[in-house]
Design a protein around this motif. Sequence first.
Motif, PDB file in Angstrom:
ATOM      1  N   SER A  76       0.846  -1.199   0.000  1.00  0.00           N
ATOM      2  CA  SER A  76       0.000   0.000   0.000  1.00  0.00           C
ATOM      3  C   SER A  76       0.874   1.240   0.000  1.00  0.00           C
ATOM      4  O   SER A  76       2.057   1.198   0.348  1.00  0.00           O
ATOM      5  N   GLU A  77       0.268   2.341  -0.408  1.00  0.00           N
ATOM      6  CA  GLU A  77       0.973   3.617  -0.417  1.00  0.00           C
ATOM      7  C   GLU A  77       1.419   3.972   0.995  1.00  0.00           C
ATOM      8  O   GLU A  77       2.513   4.505   1.200  1.00  0.00           O
ATOM      9  N   THR A  78       0.610   3.632   1.979  1.00  0.00           N
ATOM     10  CA  THR A  78       0.938   3.902   3.380  1.00  0.00           C
ATOM     11  C   THR A  78       2.172   3.114   3.800  1.00  0.00           C
ATOM     12  O   THR A  78       3.086   3.663   4.421  1.00  0.00           O
ATOM     13  N   GLU A  79       2.208   1.823   3.442  1.00  0.00           N
ATOM     14  CA  GLU A  79       3.372   1.000   3.780  1.00  0.00           C
ATOM     15  C   GLU A  79       4.650   1.538   3.142  1.00  0.00           C
ATOM     16  O   GLU A  79       5.697   1.580   3.780  1.00  0.00           O
ATOM     17  N   SER A  80       4.555   1.950   1.875  1.00  0.00           N
ATOM     18  CA  SER A  80       5.750   2.443   1.195  1.00  0.00           C
ATOM     19  C   SER A  80       6.234   3.765   1.795  1.00  0.00           C
ATOM     20  O   SER A  80       7.434   4.016   1.855  1.00  0.00           O
ATOM     21  N   SER A  81       5.307   4.602   2.271  1.00  0.00           N
ATOM     22  CA  SER A  81       5.706   5.880   2.858  1.00  0.00           C
ATOM     23  C   SER A  81       6.309   5.700   4.251  1.00  0.00           C
ATOM     24  O   SER A  81       7.036   6.571   4.728  1.00  0.00           O
ATOM     25  N   GLN A  82       6.030   4.577   4.908  1.00  0.00           N
ATOM     26  CA  GLN A  82       6.568   4.324   6.243  1.00  0.00           C
ATOM     27  C   GLN A  82       7.923   3.615   6.211  1.00  0.00           C
ATOM     28  O   GLN A  82       8.496   3.333   7.257  1.00  0.00           O
ATOM     29  N   LEU A  83       8.447   3.354   5.008  1.00  0.00           N
ATOM     30  CA  LEU A  83       9.742   2.698   4.877  1.00  0.00           C
ATOM     31  C   LEU A  83      10.830   3.609   5.437  1.00  0.00           C
ATOM     32  O   LEU A  83      10.891   4.794   5.115  1.00  0.00           O
ATOM     33  N   ASN A  84      11.681   3.057   6.280  1.00  0.00           N
ATOM     34  CA  ASN A  84      12.753   3.824   6.892  1.00  0.00           C
ATOM     35  C   ASN A  84      13.947   3.805   5.946  1.00  0.00           C
ATOM     36  O   ASN A  84      14.750   2.874   5.946  1.00  0.00           O
ATOM     37  N   SER A  85      14.037   4.831   5.097  1.00  0.00           N
ATOM     38  CA  SER A  85      15.036   4.871   4.039  1.00  0.00           C
ATOM     39  C   SER A  85      15.708   6.232   3.999  1.00  0.00           C
ATOM     40  O   SER A  85      15.052   7.263   4.108  1.00  0.00           O
ATOM     41  N   ILE A  86      17.032   6.215   3.800  1.00  0.00           N
ATOM     42  CA  ILE A  86      17.803   7.456   3.660  1.00  0.00           C
ATOM     43  C   ILE A  86      18.551   7.387   2.337  1.00  0.00           C
ATOM     44  O   ILE A  86      19.268   6.414   2.071  1.00  0.00           O
ATOM     45  N   LYS A  87      18.391   8.422   1.510  1.00  0.00           N
ATOM     46  CA  LYS A  87      19.073   8.490   0.220  1.00  0.00           C
ATOM     47  C   LYS A  87      20.538   8.853   0.468  1.00  0.00           C
ATOM     48  O   LYS A  87      20.834   9.868   1.099  1.00  0.00           O
TER      49      LYS A  87
END
Length: 161
Positions: free
Chosen positions: A18-29
Amino acid sequence: MSQSFKVNVNSTFDFDISETESSQLNSIKTSASEHHVLHENSSYKTEITRSDFNKKEFQVKVNNNIYNINIINELDSLIKEMGFEIGSSKVVNDIKAPMPGLILEINVKNGQEVSENDTLLILEAMKMENVLTSPRDGVIKSISVEKGDAVEKNQLLIEFE
């Protein structure tokens, strides 16, 4: 309403995200194509090594393992159900006369490399000059007409390799 994505990995594993799951991904560019990801107390170094946005196909390296990923959203699924292709492009291998007319000028030769939108030939029809241009980059395989020839609609004019 939250959008969802169907993700296929290595043509083997399917995931619904879901869009919600993808936005909660702990990611740093960390660079233009690299990210550092934390997921369930584990650290991952990721790099997008190849991407085709039209086909929505990506190759991602995660901790030195390569994964081929296809992403499909709800609209893509609907379009596919209707029998259309997403991001596909038809390769044109020949040019046919769009109408009956007279060949006024031929601007290419056999074996010549052409770019998209280069002028191939000029066809006179109904007292008007019609410039036929290349639909793609390519090499001319054969020319089936000569200057001064009268042509019929759908007659083969030029073939690409």
